[in-house]
Write an enzyme that holds these catalytic residues in place. Structure first.
Site, mmCIF file in Angstrom:
data_model
loop_
_atom_site.group_PDB
_atom_site.id
_atom_site.type_symbol
_atom_site.label_atom_id
_atom_site.label_comp_id
_atom_site.label_asym_id
_atom_site.label_seq_id
_atom_site.Cartn_x
_atom_site.Cartn_y
_atom_site.Cartn_z
ATOM 1 N N ASP A 1 0.819 -1.210 0.000
ATOM 2 C CA ASP A 1 0.000 0.000 0.000
ATOM 3 C C ASP A 1 0.861 1.272 0.000
ATOM 4 O O ASP A 1 1.920 1.310 0.637
ATOM 5 C CB ASP A 1 -0.858 -0.020 1.277
ATOM 6 C CG ASP A 1 -1.864 1.117 1.350
ATOM 7 O OD1 ASP A 1 -2.737 1.179 0.482
ATOM 8 O OD2 ASP A 1 -1.773 1.940 2.288
ATOM 9 N N GLU B 1 1.433 -0.176 -4.897
ATOM 10 C CA GLU B 1 0.412 0.814 -5.221
ATOM 11 C C GLU B 1 1.056 2.188 -5.400
ATOM 12 O O GLU B 1 1.560 2.786 -4.451
ATOM 13 C CB GLU B 1 -0.657 0.898 -4.129
ATOM 14 C CG GLU B 1 -1.825 1.758 -4.597
ATOM 15 C CD GLU B 1 -2.325 2.765 -3.595
ATOM 16 O OE1 GLU B 1 -3.410 3.308 -3.810
ATOM 17 O OE2 GLU B 1 -1.627 3.041 -2.602
HETATM 18 C C1 AAO Z 1 -9.320 8.042 6.537
HETATM 19 C C2 AAO Z 1 -10.240 9.250 6.357
HETATM 20 C C3 AAO Z 1 -9.406 10.532 6.330
HETATM 21 C C4 AAO Z 1 -8.597 10.643 7.608
HETATM 22 C C5 AAO Z 1 -7.728 9.403 7.751
HETATM 23 C C6 AAO Z 1 -6.907 9.387 9.047
HETATM 24 O O1 AAO Z 1 -10.965 9.114 5.129
HETATM 25 O O2 AAO Z 1 -10.297 11.640 6.221
HETATM 26 O O3 AAO Z 1 -7.761 11.791 7.547
HETATM 27 O O4 AAO Z 1 -8.560 8.242 7.728
HETATM 28 O O5 AAO Z 1 -7.745 9.271 10.161
HETATM 29 C C7 AAO Z 1 -7.998 4.547 2.798
HETATM 30 C C8 AAO Z 1 -9.054 5.593 2.476
HETATM 31 C C9 AAO Z 1 -8.805 6.894 3.219
HETATM 32 C C10 AAO Z 1 -8.663 6.626 4.713
HETATM 33 C C11 AAO Z 1 -7.469 5.690 4.863
HETATM 34 C C12 AAO Z 1 -7.166 5.343 6.318
HETATM 35 O O6 AAO Z 1 -9.041 5.830 1.082
HETATM 36 O O7 AAO Z 1 -9.920 7.744 3.017
HETATM 37 O O8 AAO Z 1 -8.453 7.855 5.413
HETATM 38 O O9 AAO Z 1 -7.786 4.437 4.200
HETATM 39 O O10 AAO Z 1 -8.277 4.798 6.934
HETATM 40 C C13 AAO Z 1 -3.468 8.773 -2.264
HETATM 41 C C14 AAO Z 1 -2.337 7.792 -2.001
HETATM 42 C C15 AAO Z 1 -2.751 6.348 -2.195
HETATM 43 C C16 AAO Z 1 -4.040 6.037 -1.448
HETATM 44 C C17 AAO Z 1 -5.093 7.007 -1.952
HETATM 45 C C18 AAO Z 1 -6.460 6.772 -1.277
HETATM 46 O O11 AAO Z 1 -1.232 8.091 -2.823
HETATM 47 O O12 AAO Z 1 -1.720 5.519 -1.703
HETATM 48 O O13 AAO Z 1 -4.674 8.349 -1.659
HETATM 49 N N1 AAO Z 1 -4.464 4.628 -1.601
HETATM 50 C C19 AAO Z 1 -4.090 3.634 -0.556
HETATM 51 C C20 AAO Z 1 -5.206 2.620 -0.308
HETATM 52 C C21 AAO Z 1 -6.363 3.302 0.376
HETATM 53 C C22 AAO Z 1 -5.929 3.800 1.751
HETATM 54 C C23 AAO Z 1 -4.538 4.267 1.798
HETATM 55 C C24 AAO Z 1 -3.681 4.196 0.721
HETATM 56 C C25 AAO Z 1 -4.021 4.637 3.109
HETATM 57 O O14 AAO Z 1 -5.550 1.976 -1.483
HETATM 58 O O15 AAO Z 1 -7.501 2.465 0.480
HETATM 59 O O16 AAO Z 1 -6.780 4.902 2.160
HETATM 60 O O17 AAO Z 1 -3.596 3.421 3.709
HETATM 61 C C26 AAO Z 1 -3.711 12.190 -6.270
HETATM 62 C C27 AAO Z 1 -2.395 11.551 -5.971
HETATM 63 C C28 AAO Z 1 -2.587 10.164 -5.396
HETATM 64 C C29 AAO Z 1 -3.505 10.236 -4.191
HETATM 65 C C30 AAO Z 1 -4.838 10.826 -4.669
HETATM 66 C C31 AAO Z 1 -5.882 10.870 -3.568
HETATM 67 O O18 AAO Z 1 -4.348 11.497 -7.354
HETATM 68 O O19 AAO Z 1 -1.637 11.470 -7.164
HETATM 69 O O20 AAO Z 1 -1.333 9.641 -5.000
HETATM 70 O O21 AAO Z 1 -3.707 8.903 -3.671
HETATM 71 O O22 AAO Z 1 -4.582 12.135 -5.157
HETATM 72 O O23 AAO Z 1 -5.591 11.829 -2.653
HETATM 73 C C32 AAO Z 1 -6.433 12.866 -10.724
HETATM 74 C C33 AAO Z 1 -4.908 12.867 -10.716
HETATM 75 C C34 AAO Z 1 -4.373 11.926 -9.664
HETATM 76 C C35 AAO Z 1 -4.899 12.347 -8.361
HETATM 77 C C36 AAO Z 1 -6.390 12.257 -8.434
HETATM 78 C C37 AAO Z 1 -7.034 12.674 -7.137
HETATM 79 O O24 AAO Z 1 -6.987 11.640 -11.144
HETATM 80 O O25 AAO Z 1 -4.453 12.490 -11.985
HETATM 81 O O26 AAO Z 1 -2.950 11.962 -9.613
HETATM 82 O O27 AAO Z 1 -6.899 13.125 -9.430
HETATM 83 O O28 AAO Z 1 -8.338 12.188 -7.103
#
Ligand code: AAO
Length: 479
Positions: free
Chosen positions: A185, A222
């Site tokens: 992850d 990932e």
């Molecule tokens: C939860 C709550 C939060 C709170 C946190 C701490 O929702 O509000 O602050 O707890 O208490 C998952 C959930 C999260 C959750 C987390 C922990 O999705 O909501 O937070 O569990 O419980 C980034 C990362 C990527 C990540 C993704 C979700 O780089 O690694 O965010 N995925 C993994 C897992 C996922 C998990 C985590 C990581 C954490 O698969 O299930 O989170 O363990 C851009 C960046 C990306 C970034 C995205 C989203 O993307 O490039 O790297 O991903 O933003 O922020 C276009 C762009 C694209 C961009 C995108 C944004 O498409 O081309 O680059 O827009 O939508």
């Protein structure tokens, strides 16, 4: 690191999102092995913080490295890998090693997360083991992305020897217990150099589970990167492909656009690396994943899910028919809001999927992998393995057809008008069962069949009123 260690002739992974280990073991034996699946991605297995209303994402907030979650405990994990490996299905747990829990509280094994002082006594980690004092705001700043907190989650410092030791110890336990590899992850948020050191210390796969000597764990990392080129954006997927395979989010976004009408199918004839995607053997491909099916992660409105079944099944058929990438199928639970956890009872325990007489899941589980149009394409992919694309045809719009050597033939109608065409199928003469509208059953076909004449030609029509906009034939379903 690159070899998923599939059993001969199989080649599709399914993510059984939030499934319990016991249910996975049973699914391996009863469905996945007989249907020719190759492996299962399992949701994070460590003790996680318990969050009110039990959202699915609590699993991404580790409290300790004890294997105890709503999916089961360590002995149930071991039982699952043993039973799945015995029928040739490989297990790849999702591992969260970038951070610990951002929410204060306790996990199922009773361990505490004292998040405000960065203390996780059950590992143990203390404030000395974390990068503190900043959060990620600017994704164009590589140092910030690697050394600051991802959405408030305490950011482990993998540059520290002690932290690496604890991570390696945990991952090696999963490998010793019979895993074939790992989905790692949030790799974008860790330095490739640190990951390399961690990966090098991983054990070889456990030979008592049937793996050969010196087999290295399969790694799929990932990294969300939709628009980078080898030397483009600040952090690129290409930085990681020397270490293991990488999730190809561009595949998910592009296939979504193709089948939801934002791009034309005629252009898919060179779908793959030419589109700015990774080399095929480094790319983990998927139509949707557990994040982007609910608007987390990347891809936004372009992503197709089970909620749009017709284009979703067409996209999946293309995914499995086209020779690009390491394919992973999503298997979901039904949800209305994006935080909602899996089907659960009053105590918050996960309710197992039930299977009805048609073989479909009930009880709130979608089980895309049990949809005929999807599992029959898993078999198609196995049957056509290692054959090249041939006999390409398109109508300069959204109708396409191609064969895989002389073993399989597939036709798509993505236009809003009917298709009635003669094709060169590449197939030997005979009658073939379409494995989308039905299945071969003994000597008959429960769906529509196609007659291939001596010159390899056949007539196929797909109407817009048909349940599915694709037909697929292969020599395993010759009548
Ligand atoms: C939860 C709550 C939060 C709170 C946190 C701490 O929702 O509000 O602050 O707890 O208490 C998952 C959930 C999260 C959750 C987390 C922990 O999705 O909501 O937070 O569990 O419980 C980034 C990362 C990527 C990540 C993704 C979700 O780089 O690694 O965010 N995925 C993994 C897992 C996922 C998990 C985590 C990581 C954490 O698969 O299930 O989170 O363990 C851009 C960046 C990306 C970034 C995205 C989203 O993307 O490039 O790297 O991903 O933003 O922020 C276009 C762009 C694209 C961009 C995108 C944004 O498409 O081309 O680059 O827009 O939508």
């Amino acid at each position: 690191q690159f070899d998923p260690h599939w059993k001969e002739g199989r080649n599709t992974i399914v993510h059984l999102f939030e499934w319990k280990f016991r249910d996975i073991a049973e699914e391996c034996e009863k469905f996945l092995a007989p249907r020719g699946f190759a492996g299962v991605q399992v949701s994070p297995v460590t003790e996680n913080v318990i969050i009110k209303n039990r959202p699915w994402w609590e699993r991404y907030q580790p409290v300790s490295y004890i294997i105890e979650s709503r999916s089961g405990n360590e002995s149930e994990f071991a039982e699952m890998t043993r039973r799945c490996n015995a029928v040739g299905i490989r297990i790849y747990p999702d591992v969260v090693i970038n951070h610990m829990s951002g929410a204060r509280g306790y996990g199922l094994a009773g361990s505490e997360a004292k998040t405000e002082i960065f203390s996780f006594p059950a590992v143990p980690y203390s404030n000395l083991d974390f990068n503190t004092g900043c959060s990620i705001n600017n994704y164009d700043n590589a140092i910030e992305v690697r050394n600051c907190a991802l959405s408030g989650l305490p950011d482990l410092n993998q540059g520290k020897e002690y932290v690496r030791d604890k991570i390696v110890e945990y991952l090696n336990r999963l490998i010793d217990l019979g895993s074939a590899g790992l989905r790692v992850d949030a790799c974008k948020h860790m330095w490739p150099g640190d990951l390399e050191i961690i990966y090098k210390r991983l054990h070889n796969l456990n030979t008592s589970h049937g793996f050969p000597e010196n087999a290295r764990p399969f790694l799929t990392q990932e990294v969300i990167d939709l628009d980078s080129h080898p030397n483009g954006r600040t952090i690129s997927k290409y930085e990681y492909i020397g270490l293991g395979t990488v999730t190809e989010f561009k595949f998910s976004a592009e296939i979504g656009k193709l089948f939801n009408g934002k791009n034309q199918l005629q252009w898919t004839r060179n779908f793959g690396s030419d589109w700015g995607m990774l080399p095929s053997d480094r790319a983990l491909t998927f139509v949707d994943n557990h994040d982007n099916q609910r608007g987390h992660g990347a891809g936004g409105a372009d992503i197709l899910t089970y909620k749009n079944p017709r284009p979703y099944k067409m996209a999946t058929a293309f995914h499995l028919a086209w020779p690009y990438g390491i394919s992973r199928i999503m298997s979901s639970f039904a949800f209305d809001n994006t935080d909602e956890g899996p089907p659960m009872d009053d105590k918050g325990d996960i309710i197992s999927p039930k299977i009805n007489e048609e073989g479909a899941c009930t009880n709130g589980w979608v089980c895309e992998h049990r949809w005929r149009q999807i599992y029959n394409m898993v078999e198609f992919k196995n049957v056509v393995k290692d054959t090249p694309v041939a006999n390409w045809w398109d109508n300069t719009k959204n109708q396409i057809a191609f064969s895989r050597g002389n073993r399989g033939f597939i036709v798509f109608n993505g236009d809003n008008f009917d298709m009635n065409e003669w094709f060169t199928t590449g197939l030997p003469a005979g009658i073939y069962c379409d494995v989308i509208s039905g299945s071969k059953n003994g000597t008959s076909c429960t769906g529509k069949s196609m007659t291939v004449f001596d010159d390899s030609r056949a007539f196929v029509s797909i109407a817009n009123s048909d349940e599915d906009g694709v037909r697929a034939y292969h020599i395993g379903a010759k009548l």
